[in-house]
Design a protein around this motif. Structure first.
Motif, PDB file in Angstrom:
ATOM      1  N   SER A   1     113.193  -6.255  -7.012  1.00  0.00           N
ATOM      2  CA  SER A   1     112.145  -6.870  -7.824  1.00  0.00           C
ATOM      3  C   SER A   1     112.130  -8.364  -7.574  1.00  0.00           C
ATOM      4  N   VAL A   2     111.049  -8.968  -7.978  1.00  0.00           N
ATOM      5  CA  VAL A   2     110.904 -10.422  -7.970  1.00  0.00           C
ATOM      6  C   VAL A   2     110.512 -10.832  -9.376  1.00  0.00           C
ATOM      7  N   CYS A   3     111.092 -11.918  -9.843  1.00  0.00           N
ATOM      8  CA  CYS A   3     110.730 -12.524 -11.118  1.00  0.00           C
ATOM      9  C   CYS A   3     110.814 -11.500 -12.244  1.00  0.00           C
ATOM     10  N   THR A   4     109.764 -11.351 -13.034  1.00  0.00           N
ATOM     11  CA  THR A   4     109.802 -10.460 -14.192  1.00  0.00           C
ATOM     12  C   THR A   4     109.664  -8.981 -13.829  1.00  0.00           C
ATOM     13  N   GLY A   5     109.595  -8.672 -12.558  1.00  0.00           N
ATOM     14  CA  GLY A   5     109.688  -7.270 -12.153  1.00  0.00           C
ATOM     15  C   GLY A   5     111.019  -6.683 -12.608  1.00  0.00           C
ATOM     16  N   SER A   6     112.017  -7.540 -12.761  1.00  0.00           N
ATOM     17  CA  SER A   6     113.323  -7.085 -13.241  1.00  0.00           C
ATOM     18  C   SER A   6     113.244  -6.514 -14.652  1.00  0.00           C
ATOM     19  N   LEU A   7     112.272  -6.957 -15.447  1.00  0.00           N
ATOM     20  CA  LEU A   7     112.113  -6.382 -16.791  1.00  0.00           C
ATOM     21  C   LEU A   7     111.811  -4.892 -16.700  1.00  0.00           C
TER      22      LEU A   7
END
Length: 131
Positions: free
Chosen positions: A101-107
């Protein structure tokens, strides 16, 4: 390597395109012989947070068919992390070797349970959401 790019409404195009551009060139640059990919989503079209429309070629595929899934960030992650249909679909990637993921893709990876007992980060404004 078969890659599934996970697209959704209100994604950040830069988060998607930055990773997409590099990984889809792995074959032509001579690093990998067998790179294929799909743009995956809940619907046939998604719109980023600035109005760009992306056409999805695989609607709700079982994500276990991929070697790598990629989840970009964007404001849409804040809603999708609580969307049962989306998270159930994302969880079909439980056996996928690489989840990126990148950035808030981790959420979204976190909401799907993929970050348990792992170090992860996100945009500084979303640290509290990732916890």
């Amino acid at each position: 390597m078969k890659i599934g790019f996970i697209l959704f409404d209100q994604l950040t195009a830069l988060d998607f395109i930055g990773f997409y551009d590099g990984t889809t060139r792995l074959k032509t640059l001579g690093f990998k012989d067998d790179v294929t990919w799909d743009l995956c989503g809940l619907t046939k079209e998604v719109h980023d947070d600035r109005g760009i429309t992306f056409k999805v070629n695989k609607v709700l595929p079982h994500l276990s068919e991929y070697d790598l899934i990629f989840v970009p960030g964007g404001t849409g992650t804040r809603i999708l992390q609580y969307n049962a249909e989306f998270i159930d679909w994302l969880q079909t990637a439980k056996d996928v070797r690489y989840k990126v993921s990148v950035c808030t893709g981790s959420l979204l990876l976190g909401a799907a349970g993929f970050l348990t007992n792992r170090k992860a980060t996100t945009h500084p404004n979303a640290f509290d959401l990732l916890q």
